[in-house]
Design a protein around this motif. Structure first.
Motif, short mmCIF file in Angstrom:
data_model
loop_
_atom_site.label_atom_id
_atom_site.label_comp_id
_atom_site.label_asym_id
_atom_site.label_seq_id
_atom_site.Cartn_x
_atom_site.Cartn_y
_atom_site.Cartn_z
N MET A 1 0.85 -1.20 0.00
CA MET A 1 0.00 0.00 0.00
C MET A 1 0.88 1.24 0.00
SD MET A 1 -2.76 1.00 2.95
CE MET A 1 -3.87 -0.29 2.45
N SER A 2 0.44 2.26 -0.73
CA SER A 2 1.12 3.55 -0.65
C SER A 2 0.69 4.24 0.63
CB SER A 2 0.76 4.41 -1.87
OG SER A 2 -0.61 4.77 -1.82
N GLY B 1 -2.89 5.11 0.93
CA GLY B 1 -3.89 4.05 0.92
C GLY B 1 -4.18 3.39 -0.41
N VAL C 1 -3.66 0.69 -3.33
CA VAL C 1 -3.10 -0.65 -3.53
C VAL C 1 -3.04 -1.00 -5.01
CG1 VAL C 1 -3.82 -1.50 -1.27
CG2 VAL C 1 -5.36 -1.77 -3.22
N ALA D 1 -8.71 -5.75 -4.28
CA ALA D 1 -9.14 -4.56 -3.54
C ALA D 1 -10.66 -4.49 -3.39
CB ALA D 1 -8.63 -3.29 -4.22
N LEU E 1 -0.03 -5.09 6.34
CA LEU E 1 0.25 -4.06 5.35
C LEU E 1 1.74 -3.74 5.30
CD1 LEU E 1 -2.64 -1.63 6.35
CD2 LEU E 1 -2.67 -3.38 4.56
N VAL F 1 3.56 -0.70 3.95
CA VAL F 1 3.25 0.65 3.48
C VAL F 1 4.52 1.25 2.88
CG1 VAL F 1 2.39 2.93 4.12
CG2 VAL F 1 1.46 0.88 5.24
N SER G 1 -8.44 1.31 -3.34
CA SER G 1 -8.18 1.20 -1.91
C SER G 1 -8.91 -0.03 -1.39
CB SER G 1 -8.68 2.44 -1.18
OG SER G 1 -8.57 2.25 0.23
#
Length: 192
Positions: A11-12, A15, A17, A130, A147, A149, A159
């Motif tokens: 995930m960035s 948020g 994906v 997602a 997660l 991140v 997301s």
């Protein structure tokens, strides 16, 4: 003890994906995982998850994207013979990819909820998917989030979290770790 449903993914920070491995889904920033410097310890979570994964839980789109690639990939060999559960109302038996372990099509979330109540069988891990993850979260069926991140902002994109106004959902931090490449591992249990 009931089976847990666990979402695991990249995930960035904002948020997203969407398309971590490539541009196949049309996201202009696709492939963002590979542009972060690789540190084996930052990805060790993926290997650790194998010990408790009894089956992969996928949406149709992710199944169709993963199956032909993961089936023949040495990197994904540990998942090859693992059972796959695909939630879809449109996928048919004839659409399934041979040679990628036993695959069962579940026509809806009711079947996922039923599987979750079983006392044996181990955790069901969602990879990608997602839309499925959002639907399961909205139905109160996700038990844990794993997660990784990444240190970037992607703006628009898919997301796993519902965006509609809803009741607050508490999470309990099980573990966290940060790595020199900027990735942060966050494992949360959903508070019931």
């Amino acid at each position: 003890m009931a089976r847990e449903i666990v979402y695991t993914g990249f995930m960035s920070l904002d948020g997203v994906v969407d398309s971590p491995g490539g541009r196949e889904e049309g996201h202009r920033s696709g492939g963002w995982v590979a542009r972060t410097p690789f540190l084996p310890e930052a990805f060790a979570l993926k290997g650790e998850e194998l010990a408790e994964t009894s089956a992969l839980l996928l949406g149709r789109h992710s199944y169709q994207a993963f199956a032909p690639i993961w089936r023949d990939s040495e990197e994904h060999a540990p998942w090859k013979d693992m059972p796959k559960l695909v939630v879809s109302t449109t996928l048919r038996e004839g659409d399934l990819v041979g040679g990628w372990g036993p695959t069962t099509i579940l026509p809806g979330l009711d079947e996922v909820a039923r599987l979750r109540t079983e006392d044996d069988g181990g955790a069901l891990f969602i990879h990608g998917s997602a839309q499925l993850a959002r639907s399961l979260a909205e139905a109160g069926l996700v038990d844990r989030y794993h997660l990784l991140v990444f240190p970037l902002l992607l703006g628009a994109g898919k997301s796993i979290f519902p965006r509609a106004d809803r009741e607050e959902q508490g999470l309990s931090l099980r573990s966290s770790e940060s790595y020199d490449n900027g990735i942060v591992k966050l494992i949360y249990d959903v508070v019931r």
